[in-house]
Enzyme design. Sequence first.
Site, mmCIF file in Angstrom:
data_model
loop_
_atom_site.group_PDB
_atom_site.id
_atom_site.type_symbol
_atom_site.label_atom_id
_atom_site.label_comp_id
_atom_site.label_asym_id
_atom_site.label_seq_id
_atom_site.Cartn_x
_atom_site.Cartn_y
_atom_site.Cartn_z
ATOM 1 C CG HIS A 65 -0.385 -0.098 2.545
ATOM 2 N ND1 HIS A 65 -0.967 -0.828 3.569
ATOM 3 C CD2 HIS A 65 0.726 0.465 3.098
ATOM 4 C CE1 HIS A 65 -0.252 -0.710 4.662
ATOM 5 N NE2 HIS A 65 0.781 0.083 4.409
ATOM 6 C CG HIS A 80 9.087 -0.852 3.001
ATOM 7 N ND1 HIS A 80 8.304 -1.940 3.315
ATOM 8 C CD2 HIS A 80 8.403 0.233 3.460
ATOM 9 C CE1 HIS A 80 7.202 -1.541 3.925
ATOM 10 N NE2 HIS A 80 7.239 -0.226 4.045
ATOM 11 C CG HIS A 121 0.698 4.695 7.491
ATOM 12 N ND1 HIS A 121 -0.381 4.035 6.915
ATOM 13 C CD2 HIS A 121 1.789 3.935 7.208
ATOM 14 C CE1 HIS A 121 0.044 2.943 6.303
ATOM 15 N NE2 HIS A 121 1.353 2.858 6.469
ATOM 16 C CD GLU A 143 3.811 -1.494 6.289
ATOM 17 O OE1 GLU A 143 3.698 -0.304 6.633
ATOM 18 O OE2 GLU A 143 3.866 -1.842 5.092
#
Length: 284
Positions: free
Chosen positions: A12, A193, A59, A240
């Site tokens: 996402h 990441h 977030h 995640e």
Amino acid sequence: MARITAGIATSHVPAIGAAIDLGKTGEEYWKPLFAGYDWVKQYQAREKPDVVVLVYNDHASAFDMKIIPTFAIGCADEYAVADEGWGPRPVPPVKGHADLAWHIAQCCILDEFDLTIINEMAVDHGLTVPMSLMFGEPRAWPVKVVPIAVNVVTYPPPTGNRCWLLGEAIARAVESFPEDLNVQIWGTGGMSHQLQGPRAGLINKDWDRAFLDRLTGDPEALRHMPHIEYLREAGSEGIELVMWLIMRGALGPRARELHRHYHVPASNTAVGHLVLEPAGKEKP
């Protein structure tokens, strides 16, 4: 009776949303990434799901350091699109399915999962980018959404096994809902990441591809993968990926892979995408 007919996993990345909103999807940099989602758009047009149970992480849009639920479920009729610092994305508001959400909350809590119930919540790119990738740019989203927000921002996040078990509990709840609904469950976030520190920009293609293989073929191994492996191999934000195990747990021990897409890079992130169906579902 409601039924879970598919599980979908996708990254996402916020830059994906920006590329869509600014009309850059046909540019050389972005075109290969978006081409990998053409298949799922056709699949969704054919499958016509009624509801998506969408697992994502916030977030700092709906939650901040004042309150950090490990698992939260949205039970509202509608969710506004969050302003993440540059204005809300120009996408439709997200319509909820409050009856199903409350049913899932009740069933899961009585199944000993302490879900935090949220009746008002803005949703950010963690939820809206997957919606755009699956459905394009409609005037209104073609599905209702039950958002499941998972803490993977502040330690400790939930274990992979706990996420898997929550997926199983969600599946039991959906199957006991009396309305005839075609329900999909999505796991979002990842892949490898890292956004800060000396390893900023880390992408581990081999590990990502192995994770995709195991999600279909050997999910039992992923249930017990320790947090430290996610951190070491996939970077600080690679954690995640535990959210994908909620989706996978809801499909049962065996699932059939229909589509896979993997692309590097999107901004500074590896993008992964899978479409799975329960092994018992008839082939299209």
